[in-house]
Design a protein around this motif. Sequence first.
Motif, PDB file in Angstrom:
ATOM      1  N   GLY A   9     -16.515 -15.703  -1.536  1.00 53.93           N
ATOM      2  CA  GLY A   9     -16.255 -15.718  -0.094  1.00 53.93           C
ATOM      3  C   GLY A   9     -15.430 -14.522   0.320  1.00 53.93           C
ATOM      4  N   SER A  10     -14.991 -14.532   1.573  1.00 56.60           N
ATOM      5  CA  SER A  10     -14.343 -13.364   2.131  1.00 56.60           C
ATOM      6  C   SER A  10     -13.066 -13.772   2.867  1.00 56.60           C
ATOM      7  CB  SER A  10     -15.332 -12.720   3.111  1.00 56.60           C
ATOM      8  OG  SER A  10     -15.044 -11.364   3.322  1.00 56.60           O
ATOM      9  N   GLN A  11     -12.160 -12.807   3.058  1.00 58.00           N
ATOM     10  CA  GLN A  11     -10.873 -13.045   3.744  1.00 58.00           C
ATOM     11  C   GLN A  11     -10.121 -14.196   3.047  1.00 58.00           C
ATOM     12  OE1 GLN A  11      -9.182 -11.261   5.534  1.00 58.00           O
ATOM     13  NE2 GLN A  11      -7.835 -12.377   6.831  1.00 58.00           N
ATOM     14  N   VAL A  18     -15.995  -5.232  -9.519  1.00 59.17           N
ATOM     15  CA  VAL A  18     -15.659  -5.949  -8.282  1.00 59.17           C
ATOM     16  C   VAL A  18     -16.282  -5.214  -7.098  1.00 59.17           C
ATOM     17  CG1 VAL A  18     -13.509  -7.073  -9.019  1.00 59.17           C
ATOM     18  CG2 VAL A  18     -13.431  -4.735  -8.102  1.00 59.17           C
ATOM     19  N   GLU A  19     -16.304  -5.902  -5.954  1.00 63.32           N
ATOM     20  CA  GLU A  19     -16.981  -5.355  -4.767  1.00 63.32           C
ATOM     21  C   GLU A  19     -16.148  -5.554  -3.502  1.00 63.32           C
ATOM     22  OE1 GLU A  19     -21.441  -6.709  -6.226  1.00 63.32           O
ATOM     23  OE2 GLU A  19     -20.259  -8.004  -4.932  1.00 63.32           O
ATOM     24  N   PRO A  20     -15.012  -4.913  -3.402  1.00 59.91           N
ATOM     25  CA  PRO A  20     -14.210  -5.091  -2.195  1.00 59.91           C
ATOM     26  C   PRO A  20     -14.807  -4.366  -0.992  1.00 59.91           C
ATOM     27  CG  PRO A  20     -13.176  -3.502  -3.683  1.00 59.91           C
ATOM     28  CD  PRO A  20     -14.407  -3.997  -4.379  1.00 59.91           C
ATOM     29  N   GLY A  21     -14.809  -5.035   0.129  1.00 54.75           N
ATOM     30  CA  GLY A  21     -15.277  -4.415   1.370  1.00 54.75           C
ATOM     31  C   GLY A  21     -14.123  -4.358   2.353  1.00 54.75           C
ATOM     32  N   ARG A  22     -13.785  -5.545   2.885  1.00 54.79           N
ATOM     33  CA  ARG A  22     -12.748  -5.648   3.912  1.00 54.79           C
ATOM     34  C   ARG A  22     -11.426  -5.027   3.465  1.00 54.79           C
ATOM     35  NH1 ARG A  22     -13.079  -9.896   7.510  1.00 54.79           N
ATOM     36  NH2 ARG A  22     -14.257 -11.041   5.943  1.00 54.79           N
ATOM     37  N   SER A  23     -11.012  -5.310   2.222  1.00 51.91           N
ATOM     38  CA  SER A  23      -9.693  -4.842   1.780  1.00 51.91           C
ATOM     39  C   SER A  23      -9.682  -3.335   1.515  1.00 51.91           C
ATOM     40  CB  SER A  23      -9.252  -5.604   0.525  1.00 51.91           C
ATOM     41  OG  SER A  23     -10.249  -5.504  -0.472  1.00 51.91           O
ATOM     42  N   PRO A  58     -17.888  -8.090  17.307  1.00 53.13           N
ATOM     43  CA  PRO A  58     -18.384  -9.455  17.549  1.00 53.13           C
ATOM     44  C   PRO A  58     -17.576 -10.528  16.825  1.00 53.13           C
ATOM     45  CG  PRO A  58     -19.727  -8.389  15.881  1.00 53.13           C
ATOM     46  CD  PRO A  58     -18.708  -7.364  16.326  1.00 53.13           C
ATOM     47  N   ARG A  59     -16.557 -10.137  16.063  1.00 56.10           N
ATOM     48  CA  ARG A  59     -15.884 -11.106  15.184  1.00 56.10           C
ATOM     49  C   ARG A  59     -15.126 -12.212  15.937  1.00 56.10           C
ATOM     50  NH1 ARG A  59     -12.541 -10.343  11.818  1.00 56.10           N
ATOM     51  NH2 ARG A  59     -13.421 -11.525  10.101  1.00 56.10           N
ATOM     52  N   PRO A  60     -14.436 -11.889  17.047  1.00 61.53           N
ATOM     53  CA  PRO A  60     -13.785 -13.002  17.756  1.00 61.53           C
ATOM     54  C   PRO A  60     -14.811 -14.034  18.242  1.00 61.53           C
ATOM     55  CG  PRO A  60     -12.855 -10.906  18.448  1.00 61.53           C
ATOM     56  CD  PRO A  60     -14.062 -10.581  17.607  1.00 61.53           C
ATOM     57  N   ALA A  96     -13.383  -3.054   9.122  1.00 57.34           N
ATOM     58  CA  ALA A  96     -14.452  -3.754   8.380  1.00 57.34           C
ATOM     59  C   ALA A  96     -15.231  -4.663   9.317  1.00 57.34           C
ATOM     60  CB  ALA A  96     -13.848  -4.587   7.249  1.00 57.34           C
ATOM     61  N   TYR A  97     -16.532  -4.674   9.158  1.00 60.91           N
ATOM     62  CA  TYR A  97     -17.413  -5.592   9.893  1.00 60.91           C
ATOM     63  C   TYR A  97     -17.266  -5.458  11.410  1.00 60.91           C
ATOM     64  CZ  TYR A  97     -17.541  -7.461   5.165  1.00 60.91           C
ATOM     65  OH  TYR A  97     -17.658  -7.576   3.804  1.00 60.91           O
ATOM     66  N   ASN A  98     -16.963  -4.264  11.888  1.00 61.96           N
ATOM     67  CA  ASN A  98     -16.946  -4.015  13.330  1.00 61.96           C
ATOM     68  C   ASN A  98     -18.070  -3.037  13.639  1.00 61.96           C
ATOM     69  OD1 ASN A  98     -14.061  -4.605  15.226  1.00 61.96           O
ATOM     70  ND2 ASN A  98     -14.400  -5.538  13.251  1.00 61.96           N
TER      71      ASN A  98
HETATM   72  N1  LLP Z   1     -19.930  -8.828  -2.471  1.00 63.96           N
HETATM   73  C1  LLP Z   1     -20.799  -9.684  -1.909  1.00 63.96           C
HETATM   74  C2  LLP Z   1     -21.904 -10.203  -2.678  1.00 63.96           C
HETATM   75  C3  LLP Z   1     -20.615 -10.088  -0.573  1.00 63.96           C
HETATM   76  O1  LLP Z   1     -21.457 -10.943  -0.041  1.00 63.96           O
HETATM   77  C4  LLP Z   1     -19.531  -9.550   0.169  1.00 63.96           C
HETATM   78  C5  LLP Z   1     -19.331  -9.915   1.564  1.00 63.96           C
HETATM   79  C6  LLP Z   1     -18.669  -8.644  -0.452  1.00 63.96           C
HETATM   80  C7  LLP Z   1     -18.899  -8.316  -1.779  1.00 63.96           C
HETATM   81  C8  LLP Z   1     -17.502  -8.029   0.249  1.00 63.96           C
HETATM   82  O2  LLP Z   1     -16.584  -8.978   0.618  1.00 63.96           O
HETATM   83  P1  LLP Z   1     -15.165  -8.554   1.258  1.00 63.96           P
HETATM   84  O3  LLP Z   1     -14.363  -7.846   0.189  1.00 63.96           O
HETATM   85  O4  LLP Z   1     -15.442  -7.665   2.395  1.00 63.96           O
HETATM   86  O5  LLP Z   1     -14.562  -9.832   1.658  1.00 63.96           O
HETATM   87  N2  LLP Z   1     -19.058 -10.459   8.511  1.00 63.96           N
HETATM   88  C9  LLP Z   1     -17.987 -11.259   7.953  1.00 63.96           C
HETATM   89  C10 LLP Z   1     -17.823 -11.028   6.472  1.00 63.96           C
HETATM   90  C11 LLP Z   1     -19.092 -11.280   5.699  1.00 63.96           C
HETATM   91  C12 LLP Z   1     -18.898 -11.006   4.244  1.00 63.96           C
HETATM   92  C13 LLP Z   1     -20.218 -10.891   3.580  1.00 63.96           C
HETATM   93  N3  LLP Z   1     -20.168 -10.601   2.202  1.00 63.96           N
HETATM   94  C14 LLP Z   1     -16.694 -10.953   8.689  1.00 63.96           C
HETATM   95  O6  LLP Z   1     -16.718 -10.167   9.624  1.00 63.96           O
HETATM   96  O7  LLP Z   1     -15.660 -11.528   8.384  1.00 63.96           O
END
Ligand code: LLP
Length: 443
Positions: free
Chosen positions: A209-211, A289-294, A329-331, A389-391
């Motif tokens: 999951g995320s956040q 690992v696959e960080p996006g948001r952080s 669109p997040r809010p 992230a995600y904006n």
């Molecule tokens: N790996 C996989 C397989 C994922 O599905 C995701 C996020 C990530 C890595 C990266 O996750 P993070 O480190 O960013 O939490 N649009 C939503 C977030 C959707 C996340 C989708 N997958 C938002 O704006 O909160």
Amino acid sequence: MYLHGTAKVNGQGHLEIGGCDVADLAQEFGTPLYIVDEALVRQRAREYVESFRASGLKFQVAYASKAFSVMAMCSIAEQEDLSLDVVSDGELYTALKAGFPAQRIHFHGNNKTPDEINMALDANIGCFVVDNFNELHLLNALAADKGKKVNVLLRITPGVEAHTHEYISTGQTDSKFGFDLGNGTAYRAIQEAASQSNLDLLGVHSHIGSQIFEVEGFAMAVDKVAGFAVKVREELNITFRVINLGGGIGIRYVEGDTPLPIAAYVKAITDSIITNFTNASYPLPEIWVEPGRSMVGDAGTTLYTVGTSKDIPGVRKYIAVDGGMTDNPRPALYESKYEAVLANRINEPVSETVSVAGKCCESGDMLIWDLELPKVNSGDLLAVFCTGAYNYAMASNYNRIRRPAVVFVKDGAADLAVKRESLDDIVGNDVIPARLKQTSAAK
Ligand code: LLP
């Protein structure tokens, strides 16, 4: 007021990011504007890489480009020795166009099309993260057609529910993603993958999951994956060389959010891997690992110009900005909360509570409820933090609103990374069928 990264208040009482006064940025690039604090992105990347180095394990930190996929960001990822996770031909194309090394690209997604798979095979990407049985067989067949053997990880759903919004939690059994661990599907998938002659099974992938703020969910996922690895080794004589633990660390959007420091997260998962695998006399796998948001979330700020306002006595005061749910669109989607400041008069005392509306024709187009600001005037600049992230990644053209420009700021320099869309871009793909072009005179 909490300022992220290089953000500070300058002598004129303006917000400054990366050494650039945001009022100057508004002049030069217009608003709405996404501003990316490049030094903070690089700092986050280095925190990940250095924390993994300290663990002594082999590793890859794959930036989840879905969070913010633009070519300039791929260049930074490359320079910081990151790998890249992509989930569509568009993200793959962005990375390849930016010259990102294909061998460090991992391809995700629960419904990769044959065209997307062929594109990735032709590019010789480093790894496919296989999500389901259809894909397993399709990928093997397409790789065979090209006489290739490709690296795969199988995405498993470990049955861990992270405490996060239900739309962004993925590790539970009832999820569209991956092979379920609890009901034996993941085990069958391993057998199936191992029997495909054009796939090289490196190991498994899990993303819960995320956040996420707590380390427990990640630690539970490691335990489950490690237990599975040991069982597979004992019973099938297959040894995983790679364990990918996905992304998910949360960031501080608003006061009260308490993110895990990157180093603490990395230490927790690497310690847990080392303990679990050493206890089982299992050769230590590589950790990915696959960080996006952080990686990018708190490095982004969106700058808006305030336009109209509407004061409903005894109810509330709305102020409207020149963007909205189209650029964030997040809010509306997740009820996400944001902090913001009046960027051109940041030191002035708070004197009113306003709610920030976007300009879309939709009541739900609200960015922030009940924000305390100095007295707001039309023409003021509002800076909303933590929009990296995600904006931009989730921005739309609803109401045919143009997507903003993106600038990267660093050491006083501001460079365009994405141009603002033009009105011609808005109609760029429109076609009027010939039969609709008849003028009324011709009828
Ligand atoms: N790996 C996989 C397989 C994922 O599905 C995701 C996020 C990530 C890595 C990266 O996750 P993070 O480190 O960013 O939490 N649009 C939503 C977030 C959707 C996340 C989708 N997958 C938002 O704006 O909160």
